[in-house]
Each structure stands twice: as C-alpha cells, then as structure tokens.
Design an enzyme around this catalytic site. Structure first.
Site, PDB file in Angstrom:
ATOM      1  N   ASP A 169      -1.647   6.352  12.164  1.00  0.00           N
ATOM      2  CA  ASP A 169      -0.949   5.616  11.112  1.00  0.00           C
ATOM      3  C   ASP A 169       0.339   6.366  10.785  1.00  0.00           C
ATOM      4  OD1 ASP A 169       0.025   4.488   8.786  1.00  0.00           O
ATOM      5  OD2 ASP A 169      -1.890   4.496   7.721  1.00  0.00           O
ATOM      6  N   SER A 187       0.809  -1.216   0.000  1.00  0.00           N
ATOM      7  CA  SER A 187       0.000   0.000   0.000  1.00  0.00           C
ATOM      8  C   SER A 187       0.846   1.271   0.000  1.00  0.00           C
ATOM      9  CB  SER A 187      -0.960   0.011   1.189  1.00  0.00           C
ATOM     10  OG  SER A 187      -0.262  -0.198   2.407  1.00  0.00           O
ATOM     11  N   HIS A 196       1.850   5.154   6.373  1.00  0.00           N
ATOM     12  CA  HIS A 196       1.434   5.733   5.092  1.00  0.00           C
ATOM     13  C   HIS A 196       1.624   7.248   5.092  1.00  0.00           C
ATOM     14  CE1 HIS A 196      -0.778   1.853   5.329  1.00  0.00           C
ATOM     15  NE2 HIS A 196      -0.384   1.779   4.072  1.00  0.00           N
TER      16      HIS A 196
END
Length: 416
Positions: A387, A147, A390
């Site tokens: 997070d 990702s 990312h």
C-alpha cells in the site's frame, strides 16, 4: 505616590501574561502527573466547560506565529532523532486503526518517524496540545474526506489525547462520522467520510469499493447538513477520483448516468462544493481549509530509474527535486481556480510537494487490506500488495497537522 500606583497597575496588568506563560511552559514531573488527574490544577483553571466561570485567555506569542512572508510548504526533511520526537507512539494512542500501526504490524525500521519538516525561511511552531485545545474550547474541528483524511484525523487525535485524563475523552463511531469528544474543553475533533466531497454510491462508511464508482456531481445536501455550524472544516478529496481516467457520474438528472473525464467531473464537483460553502458558511465564526492531494509512490522507476518496484522497503526520503506522476497538476489547477473564485475564504494547505519526498513513510505491506492485516504470503509479494497510498502513524500526517496548527495559531486573536 501617583508614580507608585501607576507602577503597581502596570505590574498587575502584566501578571496574567506571566501566569499564562508559566502554565504553558511548565514541564515538571509534578505538572505531568497531576495533569492526568481530575483534580489537575490545569484542568481546574483551563478545563472549565462553557457556562462555568470566566473563559481563560490563550496566549499566542509572536514566536508562535509564522510570518506572512514565509512559505511553510517549501523546505526539506531533516533527520532529527534528538530534538524532534514523535508526538505519540503506537502504544500510547489507543485510537489508531491497525491500517496505520506499521511497527506493531511488523515493520522492522522506525527511521520514518524521525524526519522533521524544515521550511526554508522560518520554523514551524512547536506543537503544543494544551494550546490547541484552548483554541478549540467550545468548538468542533472536522476532517472531511477519504481514508487518507481519516489518517490525518487519527493523527490529530493522538497528538492531543495524551494530556487528557482518563474518563474525560471518548471516541464514538456514528457512521459516516467518528467523534473524539474532549469533555473538559467542551470540544470535539471529528471525521466525516465523503471520498468525493459530493454525494456518491460510495458514501457508506464501511461498505464501499473504489471499483464501482458513481458520483452525483451536483448533490451535496446529505453531506452538507452534517457540516453546518462546524467551527473548523478541513476538506480533502483526490485518490478516489484517480482510479481511472474516466468516471461514471450524474449531473442534472439523477437517472442520466454518463462517463466523464475525471478532471471535468472533479471541476463540477468542486463547483457544487463552492456553492454550498457560499450559501452555508458563516465566515465570521467558521474557518475552512482544503488539503492538497496526498501523493502516492507506486512506481520506483520515478525516483530510481531502471527499477521496477514501489514504496516497499524504502527507508529514506527522496533527495532533490521530485514530483511523481501520481499527483495530477490539472487537479491542482482546478482547486486553485475554484478557491480564487470563492467569496468565502478557504485556506489552501499545499502539502503535496513536501509529502512527495516521503516514499519511505507509507504503510507498504505493514497495513490492512479489506479490513485484515496482510498474510505472510501477501507480504512476500509487495509488488501486488504494498500500500503506497496510506501513511504510517506516527508519520507524515503529523506534519500536516503541525502546519494546520500553525495556521490556527496565526489566525487566533489574543484576548487578555
């Protein structure tokens, strides 16, 4: 008379160069307006698919090319909200997933968008989407990985899509791929989900979990058939390996599941990948890149001793020397050794150190978890829900693509 004819010929030979320069540098309002139209002069001249007339030249000037002696990965982040602006906005690019649209998701500051990477001994060429599309004419560019790599794919799509007219671009989701098609240039920018590069039980594009990992260290054929013939391949694989120090995997017998040390497993996986490259890549017409690990910023005590937080609420890059414990140097050594032994050229884009400084640019609590935006209660608990893996977009992956662009310019040959 002979001198006059010779002079005329010289002037005529310079005309294509001057014309190409004017087309690239033209930035008038009329140019931008007509660019959006199917009748655009630029698309009539540049946007002709293969098989429909002459293929126009791509002029890459000496100023576009980074010098061999310059290491673009060593430098510093410079605050620049005047000469440097993001290549796109969250609003202008409809291809961003909610996971990365931090401001739209409630992030109050936008400082992270205005830091420019400045190499120590040279300048990165200014990104020119039209020039990149010319290089990609009739080609496929594919990002392969997890990702984080998907974020780089979305960044690249957003960096080029604004100059394309409506109806001449499209995004298809064909799991495990996403395909951005650029009709006028007979080109595509693609993403392929393969978090371990080799095969695993996590290869479904949406139904997967990092908690249950089983990697097939000597199997790559199912992925490889999708990579065959792709003109430019950009590989990345790291964060899915690092959930624990060990990982369940098979090697040799598909039924013999054993627990491997992660570094041992990673080395075996890269050997399988290297063997595929040497048997499948045509170095005359294909380019291969490998991205180094994207760093995490999970523990604030690493850059601010005595604290016990993470990347949440960070607004500025780290100053001075820094390397986080989340970036495994043994993995870096394995990558380096593997690439050195390859018979096929792979360009290593070492973006780890420059990204290490950017503790401020992660999605933090302004992203998604399991496909849903965080609730108000979850946002109020950043220690458990932030997070720090990312990246927000626009953001750091745009710089990775500027560097990739610089290398594509560097290797491109002018044919006038």
């Amino acid at each position: 008379m002979t001198k006059q004819v010779s002079l005329d010929r010289r002037i005529q030979s310079l005309f294509p160069v001057a014309l190409a320069s004017l087309l690239v540098l033209g930035t008038t309002r009329l140019f931008l307006d007509t660019l959006k139209s199917n009748q655009s002069f630029v698309f009539q001249l540049y946007g002709r698919p293969r098989g429909q007339g002459e293929r126009p030249a791509v002029l890459v000037s000496p100023e576009d090319r980074i010098d061999e002696s310059c290491n673009v990965f060593e430098g510093k982040w410079v605050w620049d909200n005047e000469s440097y602006a993001p290549h796109y906005t969250e609003e202008s690019c409809p291809y961003l997933v909610k996971q990365v649209t931090c401001q739209k998701n409630g992030r109050p500051d936008s400082y992270y968008k205005n830091w420019r990477w400045q190499p120590n001994d040279c300048n990165l060429p200014r990104f020119d989407p039209l020039k990149l599309l010319q290089i990609l004419r009739g080609k496929r560019l594919m990002f392969v990985g997890d990702s984080v790599q998907r974020g780089q794919f979305e960044s690249m799509v957003c960096m080029v899509q604004s100059i394309l007219p409506q109806g001449k671009k499209s995004l298809q989701r064909v799991p495990p791929r996403k395909i951005f098609t650029i009709k006028e240039f007979d080109a595509s920018i693609e993403y392929y989900w393969a978090p371990f590069i080799v095969e695993s039980i996590s290869d479904h594009a949406t139904k997967h979990t990092v908690l249950k990992r089983l990697v097939k260290l000597d199997s790559i054929a199912k992925h490889g058939k999708h990579w065959e013939g792709v003109d430019i391949l950009v590989f990345e694989s790291y964060v899915w390996w690092m959930h624990k120090p060990t990982i369940n995997a098979t090697y040799g017998s598909p039924n013999d599941v054993q627990e491997y040390n992660v570094t041992t497993a990673y080395k075996l996986a890269l050997q399988t990948w290297a063997e595929w490259l040497e048997s499948s890549i045509n170095p005359e017409r294909q380019k291969v890149f490998f991205m180094s690990m994207s760093p995490t910023h999970l523990w604030s005590w690493e850059w601010r001793p005595g604290s016990d937080e993470n990347c949440y609420n960070e607004s500025y890059p780290i100053q001075g020397s820094y390397w986080g414990t989340g970036s495994n140097t043994k993995i870096m050594d394995i990558i380096d050794d593997t690439l050195q032994d390859l018979k096929v050229k792979v360009t290593f884009l070492n973006i780890t150190q420059l990204s290490e400084y950017r503790k401020d640019a992660h999605t933090s609590v302004y992203g998604e978890r399991k496909g849903k935006l965080l609730t108000k209660e979850q946002r109020s608990d950043p220690k458990n829900f932030a997070d720090c893996i990312h990246w927000c977009l626009p953001g750091v992956p745009d710089t990775w693509n500027e560097i990739l662009y610089a290398h594509l310019l560097k290797s491109h040959q002018n044919f006038l």
